[in-house]
Design a protein around this motif. Structure first.
Motif, short mmCIF file in Angstrom:
data_model
loop_
_atom_site.label_atom_id
_atom_site.label_comp_id
_atom_site.label_asym_id
_atom_site.label_seq_id
_atom_site.Cartn_x
_atom_site.Cartn_y
_atom_site.Cartn_z
N ALA A 216 17.07 10.12 -13.25
CA ALA A 216 16.67 11.04 -14.31
C ALA A 216 17.78 11.19 -15.34
CB ALA A 216 16.30 12.40 -13.73
N GLY A 217 19.02 11.09 -14.88
CA GLY A 217 20.13 11.15 -15.82
C GLY A 217 20.13 9.99 -16.80
N GLN A 218 19.54 8.88 -16.41
CA GLN A 218 19.44 7.70 -17.27
C GLN A 218 18.10 7.63 -18.00
OE1 GLN A 218 19.95 4.50 -14.47
NE2 GLN A 218 21.80 5.40 -13.60
N ARG A 219 17.14 8.44 -17.54
CA ARG A 219 15.79 8.47 -18.09
C ARG A 219 15.12 7.10 -18.06
NH1 ARG A 219 14.97 12.98 -22.73
NH2 ARG A 219 16.35 14.56 -21.85
N THR A 220 15.38 6.36 -17.00
CA THR A 220 14.77 5.04 -16.87
C THR A 220 14.19 4.89 -15.47
OG1 THR A 220 16.88 4.05 -16.16
CG2 THR A 220 16.34 3.95 -18.51
N ILE A 221 13.11 4.14 -15.39
CA ILE A 221 12.51 3.82 -14.09
C ILE A 221 12.36 2.31 -14.00
CG2 ILE A 221 11.30 6.01 -13.81
CD1 ILE A 221 8.78 4.65 -14.87
N PRO A 222 12.55 1.75 -12.80
CA PRO A 222 12.41 0.30 -12.65
C PRO A 222 10.96 -0.13 -12.74
CG PRO A 222 12.81 1.32 -10.53
CD PRO A 222 12.95 2.41 -11.55
N ALA A 223 10.74 -1.23 -13.43
CA ALA A 223 9.38 -1.75 -13.56
C ALA A 223 8.78 -2.06 -12.20
CB ALA A 223 9.39 -3.00 -14.44
N GLU A 224 9.62 -2.46 -11.25
CA GLU A 224 9.12 -2.81 -9.92
C GLU A 224 8.50 -1.60 -9.21
OE1 GLU A 224 12.66 -5.47 -10.88
OE2 GLU A 224 12.17 -3.32 -11.01
N ALA A 225 9.06 -0.40 -9.47
CA ALA A 225 8.50 0.80 -8.85
C ALA A 225 7.12 1.11 -9.42
CB ALA A 225 9.44 1.98 -9.05
N SER A 226 6.99 1.00 -10.73
CA SER A 226 5.69 1.22 -11.36
C SER A 226 4.67 0.20 -10.87
CB SER A 226 5.81 1.14 -12.88
OG SER A 226 6.64 2.17 -13.38
N ALA A 227 5.10 -1.05 -10.72
CA ALA A 227 4.20 -2.10 -10.24
C ALA A 227 3.76 -1.83 -8.81
CB ALA A 227 4.88 -3.46 -10.34
N ALA A 228 4.68 -1.33 -7.98
CA ALA A 228 4.33 -1.00 -6.59
C ALA A 228 3.30 0.11 -6.55
CB ALA A 228 5.58 -0.60 -5.81
N ASN A 229 3.43 1.09 -7.44
CA ASN A 229 2.47 2.18 -7.45
C ASN A 229 1.09 1.72 -7.95
OD1 ASN A 229 2.25 4.90 -6.65
ND2 ASN A 229 2.16 5.57 -8.79
N THR A 230 1.10 0.77 -8.86
CA THR A 230 -0.17 0.19 -9.32
C THR A 230 -0.85 -0.55 -8.17
OG1 THR A 230 0.64 -0.06 -11.59
CG2 THR A 230 -1.22 -1.44 -10.93
N ARG A 231 -0.07 -1.29 -7.39
CA ARG A 231 -0.64 -1.97 -6.22
C ARG A 231 -1.17 -0.97 -5.21
NH1 ARG A 231 3.98 -5.07 -6.80
NH2 ARG A 231 4.97 -4.12 -4.97
N LEU A 232 -0.47 0.15 -5.07
CA LEU A 232 -0.91 1.18 -4.14
C LEU A 232 -2.31 1.68 -4.52
CD1 LEU A 232 1.36 4.03 -2.79
CD2 LEU A 232 -1.08 4.34 -3.12
N ARG A 233 -2.52 1.91 -5.81
CA ARG A 233 -3.84 2.37 -6.27
C ARG A 233 -4.91 1.30 -5.99
NH1 ARG A 233 -3.87 7.04 -8.93
NH2 ARG A 233 -1.94 7.78 -9.92
N THR A 234 -4.54 0.04 -6.18
CA THR A 234 -5.49 -1.04 -5.90
C THR A 234 -5.87 -1.06 -4.43
OG1 THR A 234 -4.58 -2.39 -7.70
CG2 THR A 234 -5.84 -3.54 -6.00
N HIS A 235 -4.88 -0.91 -3.55
CA HIS A 235 -5.16 -0.89 -2.11
C HIS A 235 -5.98 0.34 -1.74
CE1 HIS A 235 -2.74 -4.36 -1.38
NE2 HIS A 235 -1.61 -3.78 -1.72
N ALA A 236 -5.73 1.46 -2.42
CA ALA A 236 -6.50 2.68 -2.14
C ALA A 236 -7.97 2.47 -2.49
CB ALA A 236 -5.93 3.85 -2.93
N ARG A 237 -8.23 1.80 -3.61
CA ARG A 237 -9.61 1.56 -4.02
C ARG A 237 -10.33 0.63 -3.04
NH1 ARG A 237 -7.31 1.46 -9.30
NH2 ARG A 237 -7.14 -0.82 -9.21
N SER A 238 -9.60 -0.31 -2.48
CA SER A 238 -10.24 -1.27 -1.56
C SER A 238 -10.21 -0.80 -0.11
CB SER A 238 -9.54 -2.64 -1.67
OG SER A 238 -8.19 -2.55 -1.27
N GLY A 239 -9.58 0.36 0.14
CA GLY A 239 -9.53 0.89 1.49
C GLY A 239 -8.67 0.07 2.43
N ASP A 240 -7.48 -0.30 1.97
CA ASP A 240 -6.56 -1.13 2.75
C ASP A 240 -5.36 -0.29 3.20
OD1 ASP A 240 -4.80 -2.99 3.77
OD2 ASP A 240 -4.54 -4.11 1.91
N PRO A 241 -5.39 0.29 4.41
CA PRO A 241 -4.31 1.17 4.85
C PRO A 241 -2.96 0.48 4.95
CG PRO A 241 -5.80 0.70 6.66
CD PRO A 241 -6.45 0.18 5.42
#
Length: 215
Positions: A97-122
């Motif tokens: 937060a001190g740098q006000r930056t987030i890694p693109a890889e973290a955002s991509a992982a969260n996008t994949r998480l939503r995809t797995h949630a939609r497909s019901g993949d625990p």
């Protein structure tokens, strides 16, 4: 069970990891080369490679000469794990937060998480969740912080696998909470990022503890 990755040993490792995380976690089941070879229809040397890799990851523990065993985490283990994660991840996210930056890889992982949630993949949800948290800590650039965090993440993977296997927390809720952490980091709100991190981790902890207490 169909196996399709770059190599057979990779395929067995991935399939065995998925079983441990979603079904085997908490069972204390014995895992042997002979058993793995029979389960996946592969030669013992291939099974040995997969078992050794998962031992290195911490998803299996050695059981003397009998082979390996799926770890069993007690309620006290779960409390200690999440308390330790909170200490490390609060600091990591406050630094980001001190740098006000987030890694693109973290955002991509969260996008994949939503995809797995939609497909019901625990298993996919658990893996993407762990990847999200790993990427944020790694982004601090602190090798020591990253190394300490990595020690915890095998057990964290086991816990999240159980949260998903028991249907204790929807993947969409996890992803929304991740977004809240990312928003606080991007806004430079270190205290808010830390608070949301603790709330996020302890929500999963409390649901898992309640399930363990009821079982």
């Amino acid at each position: 069970m169909p196996l399709a990755t770059r190599s057979l040993s990779d395929a067995v490792q991935a399939a065995l990891r998925e079983w441990i995380v979603t079904e085997g976690a908490g069972t204390g089941d014995l895992v042997t080369e002979v058993g793995v070879a029979a389960r996946f229809g592969v030669a013992r040397p291939t099974a040995r490679v997969a078992v050794e890799r998962l031992l290195a990851e911490g998803l299996l523990v050695r059981d003397g000469r009998r082979g390996a065993r799926v770890p069993v985490l007690t309620a006290d283990d779960v409390r200690d794990l999440y308390a330790s994660r909170s200490l490390l991840e609060r600091e990591a996210h406050a630094r980001l937060a001190g740098q006000r930056t987030i890694p693109a890889e973290a955002s991509a992982a969260n996008t994949r998480l939503r995809t797995h949630a939609r497909s019901g993949d625990p298993a996919g949800i658990a893996a993407a969740d762990v990847e999200f948290h790993r990427r944020l800590v790694a982004a601090t650039g602190s090798r020591r912080l990253d190394r300490m965090h990595e020690i915890l993440m095998a057990e964290a993977h086991l816990c999240m696998g159980q949260v998903q296997h028991r249907h204790l927390l929807a993947g969409t809720v996890i992803a929304d909470e991740h977004d809240g952490i990312l928003q606080a980091i991007t806004a430079g709100e270190a205290n808010l990022a830390a608070e949301r991190t603790t709330g996020h981790l302890f929500s999963a902890r409390d649901k898992l503890l309640a399930a363990l207490d009821a079982s």
